[in-house]
Design a protein around this motif. Structure first.
Motif, mmCIF file in Angstrom:
data_model
loop_
_atom_site.group_PDB
_atom_site.id
_atom_site.type_symbol
_atom_site.label_atom_id
_atom_site.label_comp_id
_atom_site.label_asym_id
_atom_site.label_seq_id
_atom_site.Cartn_x
_atom_site.Cartn_y
_atom_site.Cartn_z
ATOM 1 N N GLU A 225 -10.144 58.129 -27.991
ATOM 2 C CA GLU A 225 -8.936 57.850 -27.758
ATOM 3 C C GLU A 225 -8.393 58.627 -29.540
ATOM 4 O O GLU A 225 -6.804 59.279 -28.911
ATOM 5 C CB GLU A 225 -8.409 56.253 -27.987
ATOM 6 N N ARG A 226 -9.235 58.812 -30.803
ATOM 7 C CA ARG A 226 -8.007 59.433 -31.505
ATOM 8 C C ARG A 226 -8.333 60.514 -32.086
ATOM 9 O O ARG A 226 -8.699 60.442 -33.027
ATOM 10 C CB ARG A 226 -7.906 58.390 -32.811
ATOM 11 N N SER A 227 -9.729 60.852 -30.737
ATOM 12 C CA SER A 227 -10.566 62.510 -31.966
ATOM 13 C C SER A 227 -9.361 63.943 -31.539
ATOM 14 O O SER A 227 -9.988 65.027 -31.711
ATOM 15 C CB SER A 227 -11.223 62.140 -30.880
ATOM 16 N N ARG A 228 -8.044 63.382 -30.596
ATOM 17 C CA ARG A 228 -7.444 64.782 -30.408
ATOM 18 C C ARG A 228 -8.164 65.870 -29.539
ATOM 19 O O ARG A 228 -8.184 66.736 -29.971
ATOM 20 C CB ARG A 228 -7.177 65.700 -31.730
ATOM 21 N N GLY A 229 -9.289 65.067 -29.203
ATOM 22 C CA GLY A 229 -9.960 65.496 -27.068
ATOM 23 C C GLY A 229 -11.120 66.250 -28.471
ATOM 24 O O GLY A 229 -11.963 67.230 -27.580
ATOM 25 N N GLN A 230 -11.241 65.923 -29.257
ATOM 26 C CA GLN A 230 -12.657 66.816 -29.564
ATOM 27 C C GLN A 230 -13.991 66.540 -29.625
ATOM 28 O O GLN A 230 -14.917 66.288 -29.136
ATOM 29 C CB GLN A 230 -12.471 66.489 -31.548
ATOM 30 N N PHE A 231 -13.684 65.006 -29.604
ATOM 31 C CA PHE A 231 -15.124 64.384 -27.726
ATOM 32 C C PHE A 231 -14.249 63.403 -27.066
ATOM 33 O O PHE A 231 -13.085 62.703 -27.160
ATOM 34 C CB PHE A 231 -16.404 63.354 -28.859
ATOM 35 N N GLY A 232 -15.275 62.501 -26.661
ATOM 36 C CA GLY A 232 -14.765 61.499 -25.017
ATOM 37 C C GLY A 232 -15.251 60.905 -25.486
ATOM 38 O O GLY A 232 -16.259 60.739 -25.761
ATOM 39 N N SER A 233 -15.304 60.250 -23.920
ATOM 40 C CA SER A 233 -15.780 58.484 -23.865
ATOM 41 C C SER A 233 -17.113 58.665 -23.817
ATOM 42 O O SER A 233 -18.100 57.458 -24.361
ATOM 43 C CB SER A 233 -15.171 57.963 -22.953
ATOM 44 N N ALA A 234 -17.787 60.094 -23.133
ATOM 45 C CA ALA A 234 -19.202 60.042 -22.691
ATOM 46 C C ALA A 234 -19.288 60.390 -23.425
ATOM 47 O O ALA A 234 -21.428 59.402 -24.035
ATOM 48 C CB ALA A 234 -19.362 61.413 -22.106
ATOM 49 N N ALA A 235 -19.609 61.092 -24.731
ATOM 50 C CA ALA A 235 -19.531 60.999 -26.266
ATOM 51 C C ALA A 235 -20.118 59.679 -27.225
ATOM 52 O O ALA A 235 -21.297 58.845 -27.379
ATOM 53 C CB ALA A 235 -19.491 62.007 -27.286
ATOM 54 N N ALA A 236 -18.859 59.148 -26.766
ATOM 55 C CA ALA A 236 -19.432 58.096 -27.480
ATOM 56 C C ALA A 236 -19.894 57.112 -26.485
ATOM 57 O O ALA A 236 -20.490 55.768 -27.844
ATOM 58 C CB ALA A 236 -17.257 56.666 -27.488
ATOM 59 N N ARG A 237 -19.822 56.556 -25.945
ATOM 60 C CA ARG A 237 -21.124 55.524 -25.303
ATOM 61 C C ARG A 237 -22.661 55.896 -25.233
ATOM 62 O O ARG A 237 -23.206 55.623 -25.603
ATOM 63 C CB ARG A 237 -20.576 55.955 -23.699
#
Length: 273
Positions: free
Chosen positions: A159-171
């Protein structure tokens, strides 16, 4: 490392949750959760104390404690090991390779300004593997110290990555941690991040440890997927009252002071239902 403040996050709802729901899961649930049965979960509706700001003798009636990874577990209790898995505390920046710190288009490190913490770059498989190698070393330390579970914080850093990665990468990244925790016989908890609770089977997460779901009336976002395996920390009287009224007969609930100070120090606060 000494944690002197708690990382409270309001859970993202709406557009981000819809986006996460529409993304086809990229994770294989079988390997993530295969050894979860070997990892005992925290007892439900148990006395709980949140001690990530420094360990102290648990109050009477407490059977589950969460402490920082560099602290010692409480003898005879179920102990959860706190690790800052997705971000870097200010005094630990030199412990990370510069290319593993998330950067913007200008090459500047992206900082979670609320806590002055650099965000780790989990955007690619290669970087996720390298970061996981270090965090999994901490998980090894949790296991060897005698903890029964691990609490990887800042799952919501996308949520704070400024669009550099999304929830799929976090998962995908937390799945690496789940597999390793299970290999070490540890349970692993989802920290906050209500929008990703629906992916618990894919990620191998076993229980949830949630800040302020009473305050924001979101506890059911976690119980829908984790049942009664949800631990709640509140920081306000109103949040505690709401959590206790709705969930006090089912969940482990505690109110702590915002800085989670050790007992005996100025500002210490602990209340339960």
């Amino acid at each position: 490392m000494s944690i002197t403040r708690v990382r409270t996050r309001r859970f993202l709802t709406g557009v981000a949750g819809l986006t996460a729901a529409l993304i086809t899961p990229l994770l294989a649930s079988s390997s993530a959760g295969a050894s979860a049965a070997a990892a005992p979960l925290p007892p439900v509706h148990a006395g709980f104390d949140y001690q990530i700001g420094g360990g102290y003798t648990p109050p009477a009636g407490v059977s589950v404690v969460s402490r920082d990874r560099e602290d010692s577990p409480a003898a005879g209790l179920y102990n959860i090991c706190y690790v800052n898995a997705f971000q870097v505390q200010p005094d630990e920046l030199d412990e990370w390779a510069p290319d593993l710190l998330l950067r913007d288009a200008n090459g500047d490190v992206i900082i979670d300004e609320e806590w002055d913490e650099a965000i780790l770059d989990v955007s690619t498989p290669a970087k996720r593997d390298r970061i996981a190698a270090k965090v999994n070393g901490w998980i090894d330390g949790c296991a060897s110290s005698g903890f029964q579970a691990v609490e990887p914080d800042n799952y919501d850093s996308y949520e704070r990555s400024r669009g550099q990665f999304g929830s799929a990468a976090a998962r995908e990244f937390i799945t690496l941690l789940s597999r390793h925790a299970h290999d070490k016989g540890l349970a692993i908890g989802q920290k906050n991040t209500a929008d990703l609770a629906e992916f618990r089977d894919d990620t191998g997460l076993d229980f949830a440890i949630v800040e302020e779901c009473g305050e924001y009336e979101e506890c059911d976002s976690f119980t829908e997927y984790f049942g009664d395996n949800v631990i709640v920390i509140e920081y306000t009287a109103g949040g505690l009252a709401t959590a206790c009224e709705g969930w006090g007969d089912r969940l482990s609930i505690v109110r702590r002071d915002l800085d989670v100070r050790p007992a005996g120090s100025s500002g210490y606060l602990r209340q339960t239902c």
